[in-house]
Design an enzyme around this catalytic site. Structure first.
Site, PDB file in Angstrom:
ATOM      1  N   SER A  77       0.795  -1.232   0.000  1.00  0.00           N
ATOM      2  CA  SER A  77       0.000   0.000   0.000  1.00  0.00           C
ATOM      3  C   SER A  77       0.823   1.275   0.000  1.00  0.00           C
ATOM      4  CB  SER A  77      -0.927   0.022   1.218  1.00  0.00           C
ATOM      5  OG  SER A  77      -1.897  -0.983   1.112  1.00  0.00           O
ATOM      6  N   LYS A  80       0.372   3.448  -2.954  1.00  0.00           N
ATOM      7  CA  LYS A  80      -0.866   4.176  -3.269  1.00  0.00           C
ATOM      8  C   LYS A  80      -0.671   5.683  -3.471  1.00  0.00           C
ATOM      9  CE  LYS A  80      -3.878   0.865  -0.842  1.00  0.00           C
ATOM     10  NZ  LYS A  80      -4.606   0.657   0.435  1.00  0.00           N
ATOM     11  N   TYR A 202      -3.021  -3.355 -10.428  1.00  0.00           N
ATOM     12  CA  TYR A 202      -2.874  -3.058  -9.004  1.00  0.00           C
ATOM     13  C   TYR A 202      -2.068  -4.135  -8.280  1.00  0.00           C
ATOM     14  CZ  TYR A 202      -4.230  -2.174  -4.155  1.00  0.00           C
ATOM     15  OH  TYR A 202      -4.227  -1.942  -2.808  1.00  0.00           O
ATOM     16  N   TYR A 254      -5.433   5.856   7.518  1.00  0.00           N
ATOM     17  CA  TYR A 254      -6.793   5.327   7.620  1.00  0.00           C
ATOM     18  C   TYR A 254      -7.551   5.997   8.766  1.00  0.00           C
ATOM     19  CZ  TYR A 254      -4.623   1.890   4.587  1.00  0.00           C
ATOM     20  OH  TYR A 254      -3.936   1.293   3.591  1.00  0.00           O
ATOM     21  N   VAL A 272       1.559  -3.521   4.092  1.00  0.00           N
ATOM     22  CA  VAL A 272       1.654  -4.773   4.846  1.00  0.00           C
ATOM     23  C   VAL A 272       2.960  -5.518   4.602  1.00  0.00           C
ATOM     24  CG1 VAL A 272      -0.825  -5.139   5.093  1.00  0.00           C
ATOM     25  CG2 VAL A 272       0.386  -6.067   3.102  1.00  0.00           C
TER      26      VAL A 272
END
Lengths: 421, 421, 421, 421
Positions: A77, A80, A202, A254, A272
């Protein structure tokens, strides 16, 4: 988060005090052996749970490293915000926000809620929004899209990054929830390709192999307004860097983004794979690596390292910078000119909106018919765009005095008023 | 929000170019006559819908005003960040966040959701959280609490503010939803007083009468790290200012906070009285006033003014500041010293973490046995706390050379390394 | 829903008064020309918007029809309770509720929320739950699963139903949201097959062609405890019929299920093809057809027809049935037996728990040593299972009197105590 | 819930088999010693945790009891459906549902969400909705409202119930969350009084002292269409009983209502005092008492008792009642009439819509010019309203035959066609 212990920084090693600082935060983080490796695919369980590294890249181009800073892991991630930036660079803000929102979700990374009225994922840093970003990148196939993403990530990192094929295979095989998110956005009309193409790109993007040093340089590129401080390449525009940093500030952690901004104040994004990227705008980028994750999927020791760094060294992006010194170092009278004489204002330091405001407010009364006001920028290190425009226009606005000489003149030997563009 | 027209700033009036800039954004906002006066109490419907004003207060202490900048209105929700700051100043962050979260809610101002596990309102800028903040202020009665709040708001504004008694009476008579929120938090154990006392203080606080100039000064106090740039009074500590600004950044515009950060980038808070407060940290505070509200309860023209200001003058808090100039202006060799000679590094500008990093990285190799390295801070305008600590320690770390003279010396005639505390 | 006008039913046609009743509710519904055809696939827009029909099938096997009761349309979501029933019949309740909940969702039909702890869709009548039900049906491919579903629907309808191939093609081509739901449940571990197989079966199931008469018979099968009253075939067990009816009662009308139960009281399920199925347990099934839909996707006129039927004829499932008559029609003394004589209790009507309770409470004191108590069920039309068990055991419990004759005897010429199994 | 063990009911005691059945379910429940006493007020912690009782009241007026069926406890939330019924009786459905919805909430009992568009609590069985119901009861003060509520609860229970003053005092002192709910609905415009008056009435209502026998009779009154089977008093109308039962069916067990309907099928409502009320419409009411509660606030053993009762005795409200017997017991030809002779149809049992449908469908072809069709209702025990209306009209519709005698005649010695009203 509890308050940290008071800490008086010392300089154990004159040769690389920044590395020494990194070493000391690794020492703080090392005993935190809680958390667990990501286990949703077998490849991630093979990481060395004790691995620990960090790197800091300055916007001025130097890199400092500590521990396992060159051990590779998959970016996951952390990709992103960078792919969001690539989509912005390619399509512009107006087009991108037709497809994705920029609001914190108050939900976990794999939240499935879309904005009711628009069908947009809430922001580009949750999975649904990130998949939509990948779908917007040019290309008819997943491979074509990924080729462009890959080139962009390489430019951010200033080196050629590898794809971890076995992680990619596993992501592809187990990515049903991400496929669900892709179909959901396709159904809502916000996906830019088919669901299969978008998830194909992705999953590859998440499987790019990086190390902490790479992450530091990638973040430093954002902190430096989009120009890579190592390669010198302009990867994205200043606007894109600002928008990306804004979204990392609001949404990067988040449902704990607000807490992170209060306590740490370094826009960040975790993955992760164990990596975290963070930055202080205008100053530096940081990459950390330690693969054990907390319940939210963030690297346990990465969080400790960043919070310790911020607190020990006052690196919160909103840390007060102290009382401003006046940018007017000196006002001199030059009486060699007949009939009044010029006034020379020697300016200094960094001059942004409030500094320009002070200069203009204090010096405007001096402009008149009795000589020229000379603004000397020789010792000024940086002038903001709007401030520079104000100063550049002054001579024209002030016009000529009765002696035919300009009422205001500007002395700018290093060209600090010319701007960076 | 749509992208704004390109705009080339001009200086129509040399006497007060900042006022001229404010005038021009008022001109942009004036035609926006949509929206409606708040009507939940009769008092608010008596405002002049055409009223329009703005003020900007620099952290250096000057104030610029335009339009109806001295027309009064009730502060309403604009009080929330300031009372949050007062609660932090009184009780500390650890105690305050036992009672309120700091996460954006993704919900409107009057949201009733509390965090399930803790019973905390999501943040101090929604009504529930703001009432809890009022309840934490010392005092057994609403009047006692308000006396302290009132004194605090006066200190932020640098003048004695009035209470609008008729608005207070109406708020008190119609405030059932706020009473509900108070009882809810009381029941959840996060209220610091009885519900009646808390709402009594809160209704008074919302009924304080201010003008746009007041708001600009209040915001400038936050932007200046907690010291009021007009009165010189330290109202709150630097930490409290940073925490407060962080929460305004994440949560100030309710469920549009992320959008606001991307597009405007000036931490802000609006009130249904028609006021908006905004700021650029380290630079200035702004207050705007225009009483017609959009569907979310924000002043229509206030939003236009702030967005226009940010875009025209590049005032986004994350606007890139241009390529950094090196803080090392000059390296001089002073050969007057026998047996090697000193090196004098003339530094300049503002030196924070990355600047210190550059100085240390470049100059550390010069430290050795052949003379003293003199760091000359005479032209440096500001040094960050952590950077200053690094520099101050250098002479001790480097020790003495074989000639018994220090290997590193610091020249700091203006005391920029001493700090602001 | 507003209260309906008082209405005095009349019998315009002695030949088929039920058809006459249906005709009259069609007349009430016909002027309701609001709503719109479903348009997400072109095939559904080709329906005749004026089509209007209804049918009622009694659990005793007769069918009454009115209007366009044999015009076909696709079953769509009306299939959901029947496939839920097939899954229950195949796998049992315990297994099925490992995969799907039975709670109303308070959300629209295409809600994407799963139970956080279990990953189950909230109930089998929203799309996500229905797709999971299709996935549980035996078969490795979509075609195999559908073959079983098709056979089941045929058994419910007592005829061979067609598949509308062009609707199926369109559903398959546009079903991204349903694919998203399938992948989501697959990812959560509650899907019984791959997402592609499950949606393949589901899209076919939704494309089965039915008419109002079919729906009436399908519903009557549920109302009749699972035995088709037309064909006599037992399609599902009584337990499965009860569970299915329970879920239709709680969840059949999505987020208006509670309102429907209060105002109409006929468990129901609608489909975007324009059909609605409804039933009164133990009494009848109804099918209606009219293709214009309201904003929730329910047939506008179908809703009117069902509400009118319920109100005019008192068909609410919880309508009070009037004061109970005693099941004890007569107590007779038969003195022909020497030394005491028997007591004959002539029972009548339907005897369930409360009736059995009355019989036992009143007659138990009569059991003793002076003759036999004879319970005569000749005029009893129905006895519940638990009541029958109570009565059947009585002679054994009471034992023999001193004369060697049983104290209690049961006379049951039609076998009403034997049960239906 | 797991499936129960198979169980073959026996009749250990001929004198009161229903009591024996209750005894046996108490035996099943007794070992369930998990759960805890409600502790939010001290008074509730003083209950005997081992207390265990149950009572069943038939709509025919008999009551059966087992265990601590006359131990008193406070009614708490069990009052909610009854006060809802009183509000309906007083104001009608249209007025009541302007103030409260009838949808299950999917949320716990103390949920604070209101319908966004209307400000209504989702249903009258969550606290917010129950407080609104109390506010609608006539009266200017809490005492006046409670006097009416008290009289209503007494009528449901067929005796004078006490108010537990010490529980009331505690509820009043600790009821902040309920005050919050009251202010919230007051603010939303759905409360029928001030918040203080509404909560004052509500806290009293929750503090009424009852026992399991009372609850059984209260529920039996609902099951009996609103007429108390003990006192014979009509407490509420049939419509009100139906609406109330509908809402208990959908919403009675909060967010487990769907599960309860599938597995138990007896509309129910629990209270934190340890009581549960349940019912089978048309048959009986049940009250249970055991004060240890599960995490949802339901009596642990109460749940076990009701589930066991339902499963052992097939008491699910949707339990299939077996194949219907024809209501036409016999068709006789009476040839004494010259020129054709009459047909006598001897009907029997309970005749509702489907039974009437069968009679009409089968016998209509027999109506003609050759004699009279006599419908003999002598052995019919009950006829539904709509069915009765159909039959009563038949002679007029059929008219006179050529011989001047009616074509259809009705024989109804017990007046079953006259109805209950």
């Amino acid at each position: 988060m509890a308050d940290a212990e008071p800490y008086e920084p010392t300089i154990p090693d004159l040769r690389d005090p920044i590395r020494a600082a990194l070493d000391s935060v690794l020492d703080v983080a090392r005993p935190h052996t809680d958390g667990a490796l990501a286990s949703y695919i077998p490849e991630l369980t093979r990481a060395d749970p004790e691995a620990l590294g960090a790197a800091l890249a300055s916007v001025r181009g130097s890199v400092h490293e500590s521990g396992d800073s060159e051990t590779t892991f998959t970016i996951q991630s952390v990709s992103k915000p960078f792919v969001f930036a690539l989509a912005l660079e390619q399509s512009g803000l107006a087009e991108v926000i037709r497809h994705v929102g920029v609001e914190p979700s108050g939900e976990p990374f794999n939240a499935i809620s879309l904005e009711p009225a628009t069908g947009r994922p809430l922001n580009p840093l949750i999975n649904a929004g990130a998949i939509v970003m990948s779908s917007l990148i040019t290309g008819d196939t997943a491979a074509e899209k990924f080729a462009i993403i890959h080139a962009g990530l390489n430019a951010f990192a200033a080196r050629e990054l590898d794809l971890d094929e076995s992680v990619f295979e596993s992501e592809h095989a187990t990515g049903d929830r991400n496929r669900a998110l892709a179909y959901l956005t396709q159904s809502a009309g916000t996906l830019g390709s088919t669901a299969e193409v978008a998830t194909g790109a992705y999953f590859r993007q998440c499987s790019v192999s990086v190390n902490a040093r790479d992450l530091a340089i990638m973040a430093a590129t954002l902190a430096n307004g989009g120009r890579n401080p190592i390669s010198g390449e302009r990867v994205i525009g200043e606007d894109v860097a600002r928008w990306t940093t804004s979204v990392m500030t609001s949404c990067g952690m988040y449902d704990a983004s607000g807490d992170w901004l209060v306590h740490v104040g370094l826009p960040a994004k975790s993955g992760v794979g164990g990596g975290i990227v963070a930055m202080q705008p205008e100053e530096f980028g940081i990459g950390t690596f330690s693969p054990r994750l907390d319940a939210r999927g963030n690297s346990v020791r990465g969080i400790v390292m960043l919070r310790t760094l911020s607190e020990r060294y006052g690196l919160h992006m909103l840390q007060h910078r102290g009382a401003p010194h006046s940018p007017i170092a000196q006002l001199e009278r030059d009486d060699r000119v007949e009939g009044g004489g010029d006034t020379i204002a020697r300016l200094r330091g960094e001059v942004f909106f409030a500094g320009a405001e002070e200069v203009l407010t204090r010096l405007a009364p001096l402009v008149g018919d009795g000589g020229c006001l000379v603004l000397d920028f020789s010792n000024v290190t940086r002038v903001g765009d709007a401030a520079a425009a104000l100063f550049r226009g002054l001579p024209d606005v002030a016009g000529l005095g009765p002696d035919g000489r300009p009422r205001v003149a500007v002395l700018d030997p290093e060209g600090v008023l010319v701007g960076d563009a």
